[in-house]
Design a protein around this motif. Sequence first.
Motif, PDB file in Angstrom:
ATOM      1  N   LYS A  70      -8.256  -8.487  -1.524  1.00  0.00           N
ATOM      2  CA  LYS A  70      -7.011  -9.195  -1.764  1.00  0.00           C
ATOM      3  C   LYS A  70      -7.039  -9.818  -3.156  1.00  0.00           C
ATOM      4  O   LYS A  70      -8.039 -10.388  -3.578  1.00  0.00           O
ATOM      5  CB  LYS A  70      -6.796 -10.288  -0.714  1.00  0.00           C
ATOM      6  CG  LYS A  70      -5.437 -10.977  -0.815  1.00  0.00           C
ATOM      7  CD  LYS A  70      -5.217 -11.944   0.342  1.00  0.00           C
ATOM      8  CE  LYS A  70      -3.829 -12.571   0.268  1.00  0.00           C
ATOM      9  NZ  LYS A  70      -3.560 -13.474   1.414  1.00  0.00           N
TER      10      LYS A  70
ATOM     11  N   LEU B 220      -3.978  -5.510   4.512  1.00  0.00           N
ATOM     12  CA  LEU B 220      -3.374  -5.891   3.234  1.00  0.00           C
ATOM     13  C   LEU B 220      -2.219  -4.956   2.897  1.00  0.00           C
ATOM     14  O   LEU B 220      -2.259  -3.762   3.214  1.00  0.00           O
ATOM     15  CB  LEU B 220      -4.423  -5.851   2.116  1.00  0.00           C
ATOM     16  CG  LEU B 220      -5.681  -6.706   2.344  1.00  0.00           C
ATOM     17  CD1 LEU B 220      -6.672  -6.493   1.216  1.00  0.00           C
ATOM     18  CD2 LEU B 220      -5.327  -8.181   2.487  1.00  0.00           C
TER      19      LEU B 220
ATOM     20  N   GLY C  26      -6.733  -0.492   2.224  1.00  0.00           N
ATOM     21  CA  GLY C  26      -5.966  -1.729   2.238  1.00  0.00           C
ATOM     22  C   GLY C  26      -5.359  -1.992   3.603  1.00  0.00           C
ATOM     23  O   GLY C  26      -5.379  -3.124   4.111  1.00  0.00           O
TER      24      GLY C  26
ATOM     25  N   ASP D  39      -0.447  -7.869  -1.548  1.00  0.00           N
ATOM     26  CA  ASP D  39      -1.797  -8.433  -1.468  1.00  0.00           C
ATOM     27  C   ASP D  39      -2.740  -7.827  -2.505  1.00  0.00           C
ATOM     28  O   ASP D  39      -3.726  -8.442  -2.895  1.00  0.00           O
ATOM     29  CB  ASP D  39      -2.368  -8.204  -0.071  1.00  0.00           C
ATOM     30  CG  ASP D  39      -1.529  -8.872   1.003  1.00  0.00           C
ATOM     31  OD1 ASP D  39      -1.190 -10.057   0.828  1.00  0.00           O
ATOM     32  OD2 ASP D  39      -1.204  -8.203   2.001  1.00  0.00           O
ATOM     33  N   PHE D  40      -2.466  -6.627  -2.923  1.00  0.00           N
ATOM     34  CA  PHE D  40      -3.251  -5.980  -3.979  1.00  0.00           C
ATOM     35  C   PHE D  40      -2.338  -5.059  -4.762  1.00  0.00           C
ATOM     36  O   PHE D  40      -1.264  -4.662  -4.287  1.00  0.00           O
ATOM     37  CB  PHE D  40      -4.445  -5.207  -3.400  1.00  0.00           C
ATOM     38  CG  PHE D  40      -4.062  -4.010  -2.561  1.00  0.00           C
ATOM     39  CD1 PHE D  40      -3.917  -2.748  -3.135  1.00  0.00           C
ATOM     40  CD2 PHE D  40      -3.842  -4.138  -1.198  1.00  0.00           C
ATOM     41  CE1 PHE D  40      -3.553  -1.644  -2.370  1.00  0.00           C
ATOM     42  CE2 PHE D  40      -3.475  -3.042  -0.422  1.00  0.00           C
ATOM     43  CZ  PHE D  40      -3.333  -1.798  -1.005  1.00  0.00           C
TER      44      PHE D  40
END
Length: 331
Positions: free
Chosen positions: A245, A269, A264, A274-275
């Motif tokens: 993250k 995520l 992810g 989140d990324f």
Amino acid sequence: MKRTDKKATFGQQATKVTQLADTLSQAISRKEFLEGDSLPSINQLSAHYGVSRDTVFKAFLDLRERGLIDSTPSKGYYVTSQVTNVLLLLDQYTPFKEALYNSFVKRLPINYKVDLLFHQYNERLFNTIIRESVGKYNKYIVMNFDNEKFSTALNKINPARLLLLDFGKFEKSKYFYICQDFDESFYQALLTLEDKMHKYRQIVFLFSKGLKHPQSSKEYFIRFCEEQGFSYEIQEDIENLVVQKGAAYIAIKQQDVVKVVKQGRLEGLKCGKDFGLLAYNDIPSYEVIDEGITSLTIDWEMMGNEAANFVLNDASVQKYLPTGVRLRKSL
């Protein structure tokens, strides 16, 4: 027989009809038969090449469909148009190479025959293809085996007939080329995303061992991160990747893009929230994966069009295509 090449031996890799049609097409390309010239009779070709009359007849039909020959009761089969044989030698199949190929062949008339081959980064295969193709083609469109050095096998080809694609960080001033810049242009493209990148605590460049991508890109990635004050990492172990993250990932291979998205999800995520994820070389599926994957890319259709212009018009071209950004929700 009039102006014919040495007797060919037809193998099993293609039908005898196709091989005979290609042999005659190459003879027309080499101007052994000019426009208006009569071709040898079906009986003559059958005896010369050791094939049936039906094989010769079907080969003539193939050449007629290509627009190269026609027939009249008084003249038999004769040449109506000169053929241009082109070798398109690429490294390996990818969707963006398909975009290049499609735009390339779309611009060529029917009497242009393109042989598409892949060397798969196998140097021996690359050298064999070049060696066996010398003298068979009017134009050679080649993705070199290496970005850092000119493959000496290409010295066998007349430079006026050769166009180098994609790779090109070597001395090539006497050659025609349409290349990517994996260094400064890569760096400049990253600069346009600086504001987007500042949302993330770290930038991770996925660069597995043995990746067939110019190593110098890592230097320009590091330069970008250090000059702009980003924390960064170059990760070689993609198999054991754990998506974090708050990190942004740069993936060159399509498989690595998929890996990041899947990992992810396993971590709960969301890509783009989140990324972050930035892909290298755009493909159609990036428009729809997780609401869109941002990419750095050249215009592969433009490369195909430029290559076709070289073939059609003997255009003198020495060009680096700009690396652009296609911004989507993954950043």
